[in-house]
Every structure is written in C-alpha cells, then in structure tokens.
Write a protein that holds these residues in place. Sequence first.
Motif, mmCIF file in Angstrom:
data_model
loop_
_atom_site.group_PDB
_atom_site.id
_atom_site.type_symbol
_atom_site.label_atom_id
_atom_site.label_comp_id
_atom_site.label_asym_id
_atom_site.label_seq_id
_atom_site.Cartn_x
_atom_site.Cartn_y
_atom_site.Cartn_z
ATOM 1 N N LEU A 103 -9.713 -11.586 0.401
ATOM 2 C CA LEU A 103 -8.663 -10.853 -0.291
ATOM 3 C C LEU A 103 -9.101 -9.486 -0.795
ATOM 4 C CD1 LEU A 103 -8.232 -12.009 -3.896
ATOM 5 C CD2 LEU A 103 -9.592 -13.427 -2.398
ATOM 6 N N HIS A 104 -8.124 -8.613 -0.819
ATOM 7 C CA HIS A 104 -8.232 -7.285 -1.417
ATOM 8 C C HIS A 104 -7.297 -7.274 -2.613
ATOM 9 C CE1 HIS A 104 -10.160 -5.280 2.106
ATOM 10 N NE2 HIS A 104 -9.592 -6.294 2.736
ATOM 11 N N ILE A 105 -7.662 -6.559 -3.631
ATOM 12 C CA ILE A 105 -6.778 -6.429 -4.786
ATOM 13 C C ILE A 105 -6.404 -4.969 -4.980
ATOM 14 C CG2 ILE A 105 -7.537 -8.514 -5.966
ATOM 15 C CD1 ILE A 105 -9.162 -6.440 -7.758
ATOM 16 N N ARG A 106 -5.421 -4.749 -5.807
ATOM 17 C CA ARG A 106 -4.871 -3.403 -5.988
ATOM 18 C C ARG A 106 -4.777 -3.036 -7.462
ATOM 19 N NH1 ARG A 106 -2.235 -2.108 -1.156
ATOM 20 N NH2 ARG A 106 -3.090 -3.506 0.409
ATOM 21 N N ASN A 107 -4.768 -1.732 -7.686
ATOM 22 C CA ASN A 107 -4.460 -1.177 -8.999
ATOM 23 C C ASN A 107 -2.949 -1.192 -9.187
ATOM 24 O OD1 ASN A 107 -7.138 -0.423 -9.866
ATOM 25 N ND2 ASN A 107 -7.074 1.132 -8.276
ATOM 26 N N GLU A 108 -2.508 -0.847 -10.381
ATOM 27 C CA GLU A 108 -1.070 -0.818 -10.669
ATOM 28 C C GLU A 108 -0.296 0.088 -9.713
ATOM 29 O OE1 GLU A 108 0.700 -2.736 -12.718
ATOM 30 O OE2 GLU A 108 -1.158 -3.761 -13.200
ATOM 31 N N ASP A 109 -0.914 1.180 -9.274
ATOM 32 C CA ASP A 109 -0.243 2.111 -8.367
ATOM 33 C C ASP A 109 -0.313 1.667 -6.911
ATOM 34 O OD1 ASP A 109 -2.871 2.646 -7.659
ATOM 35 O OD2 ASP A 109 -2.799 4.773 -8.189
ATOM 36 N N GLY A 110 -0.912 0.508 -6.649
ATOM 37 C CA GLY A 110 -1.011 -0.016 -5.294
ATOM 38 C C GLY A 110 -2.262 0.397 -4.546
ATOM 39 N N SER A 111 -3.084 1.223 -5.155
ATOM 40 C CA SER A 111 -4.305 1.668 -4.482
ATOM 41 C C SER A 111 -5.369 0.566 -4.511
ATOM 42 C CB SER A 111 -4.842 2.940 -5.146
ATOM 43 O OG SER A 111 -5.176 2.704 -6.498
ATOM 44 N N HIS A 112 -6.291 0.657 -3.586
ATOM 45 C CA HIS A 112 -7.388 -0.317 -3.457
ATOM 46 C C HIS A 112 -8.219 -0.333 -4.735
ATOM 47 C CE1 HIS A 112 -10.557 -2.636 -1.628
ATOM 48 N NE2 HIS A 112 -11.423 -1.634 -1.644
ATOM 49 N N SER A 113 -8.647 -1.527 -5.127
ATOM 50 C CA SER A 113 -9.413 -1.671 -6.366
ATOM 51 C C SER A 113 -10.626 -2.565 -6.140
ATOM 52 C CB SER A 113 -8.528 -2.288 -7.445
ATOM 53 O OG SER A 113 -9.261 -2.497 -8.634
ATOM 54 N N LEU A 114 -11.675 -2.280 -6.888
ATOM 55 C CA LEU A 114 -12.842 -3.146 -6.962
ATOM 56 C C LEU A 114 -13.043 -3.613 -8.405
ATOM 57 C CD1 LEU A 114 -15.484 -1.388 -4.661
ATOM 58 C CD2 LEU A 114 -13.957 -3.276 -4.101
ATOM 59 N N ASP A 115 -11.978 -3.657 -9.172
ATOM 60 C CA ASP A 115 -12.031 -4.036 -10.580
ATOM 61 C C ASP A 115 -12.291 -5.539 -10.724
ATOM 62 O OD1 ASP A 115 -11.562 -4.678 -13.246
ATOM 63 O OD2 ASP A 115 -9.655 -3.638 -13.361
ATOM 64 N N PRO A 116 -13.424 -5.925 -11.326
ATOM 65 C CA PRO A 116 -13.732 -7.352 -11.471
ATOM 66 C C PRO A 116 -12.645 -8.139 -12.212
ATOM 67 C CG PRO A 116 -15.665 -6.038 -12.003
ATOM 68 C CD PRO A 116 -14.510 -5.087 -11.850
ATOM 69 N N GLU A 117 -12.035 -7.547 -13.212
ATOM 70 C CA GLU A 117 -10.999 -8.261 -13.971
ATOM 71 C C GLU A 117 -9.770 -8.523 -13.101
ATOM 72 O OE1 GLU A 117 -9.255 -10.573 -16.533
ATOM 73 O OE2 GLU A 117 -11.320 -9.865 -16.737
ATOM 74 N N ARG A 118 -9.411 -7.590 -12.267
ATOM 75 C CA ARG A 118 -8.282 -7.805 -11.347
ATOM 76 C C ARG A 118 -8.610 -8.915 -10.357
ATOM 77 N NH1 ARG A 118 -4.196 -4.317 -11.681
ATOM 78 N NH2 ARG A 118 -4.527 -2.463 -12.939
ATOM 79 N N TYR A 119 -9.850 -8.951 -9.900
ATOM 80 C CA TYR A 119 -10.267 -10.053 -9.026
ATOM 81 C C TYR A 119 -10.218 -11.379 -9.770
ATOM 82 C CZ TYR A 119 -11.455 -7.878 -4.625
ATOM 83 O OH TYR A 119 -11.371 -7.250 -3.405
ATOM 84 N N ARG A 120 -10.648 -11.401 -11.009
ATOM 85 C CA ARG A 120 -10.598 -12.654 -11.793
ATOM 86 C C ARG A 120 -9.167 -13.179 -11.881
ATOM 87 N NH1 ARG A 120 -14.087 -9.759 -15.199
ATOM 88 N NH2 ARG A 120 -16.226 -10.421 -14.892
ATOM 89 N N ARG A 121 -8.221 -12.275 -12.154
ATOM 90 C CA ARG A 121 -6.817 -12.698 -12.274
ATOM 91 C C ARG A 121 -6.289 -13.229 -10.945
ATOM 92 N NH1 ARG A 121 -6.294 -7.969 -15.768
ATOM 93 N NH2 ARG A 121 -5.415 -6.809 -14.032
ATOM 94 N N ALA A 122 -6.606 -12.559 -9.855
ATOM 95 C CA ALA A 122 -6.147 -13.007 -8.538
ATOM 96 C C ALA A 122 -6.778 -14.349 -8.182
ATOM 97 C CB ALA A 122 -6.474 -11.961 -7.476
ATOM 98 N N ILE A 123 -8.071 -14.483 -8.412
ATOM 99 C CA ILE A 123 -8.761 -15.739 -8.098
ATOM 100 C C ILE A 123 -8.218 -16.873 -8.957
ATOM 101 C CG2 ILE A 123 -10.998 -16.904 -8.270
ATOM 102 C CD1 ILE A 123 -12.223 -14.177 -7.314
ATOM 103 N N GLN A 124 -7.962 -16.606 -10.223
ATOM 104 C CA GLN A 124 -7.395 -17.637 -11.101
ATOM 105 C C GLN A 124 -6.033 -18.103 -10.571
ATOM 106 O OE1 GLN A 124 -6.418 -16.437 -15.122
ATOM 107 N NE2 GLN A 124 -6.561 -18.544 -15.835
#
Length: 99
Positions: free
Chosen positions: A47-68
């Motif tokens: 999986l890839h995650i995104r910022n609020e604007d839809g751009s690619h993100s490597l933010d660990p917290e965003r990954y945590r939320r997606a994985i959860q």
Amino acid sequence: MKSILISVAPNCARKQQVDIPTLPISPEELALEARRCLDAGVALFHLHIRNEDGSHSLDPERYRRAIQAIRLEVGMELILQISTETCDIFAPEDIRYLV
C-alpha cells in the motif's frame, strides 16, 4: 506442487481518484480493498498512503492509521507491505524515518 504467494498493489503513489474513480486511497477504502483482495486469494497487500491533498506520503502516522483500518477489517490474514517509493520527492533519510 509449488506454493504460490499472490501479491497486489491496489493503488500507486501518483494516480488520483480523478484518474481512476475506484482507486482506494483513504484508510477505509484501503481496508475494504484489502477485504476484497483477501477474499480473492491475495496473501500480500502493498500500500501507498496519501496526504490530505492526495499527494504521496511517507508519514508514519498515516501508515499507522491505514494499517489499523486494514487490521480491523482483515485481522492478521494479509501480509502488509508499506511503500518506500520516493517519487522524486523524498530523500533516503525520509525513508529511514518511515521504517
């Protein structure tokens, strides 16, 4: 008989829902897609995650939320693989921070 592991990458770092309306981007969308993939026989979900604007993100917290969200949907039934793709945006230290 040889074993086979099926993997899927249901989204990417660059495409948007304007390009592919059914592209799973939010944690909830990724979780539902993970369920569909698991039901179809997939073992590994990249999986890839995104910022609020839809751009690619490597933010660990965003990954945590997606994985959860995915774990709530499918438990431990899928191997999850996060993306460390740079997309010409991130530097090696950004990838190390994520990992």
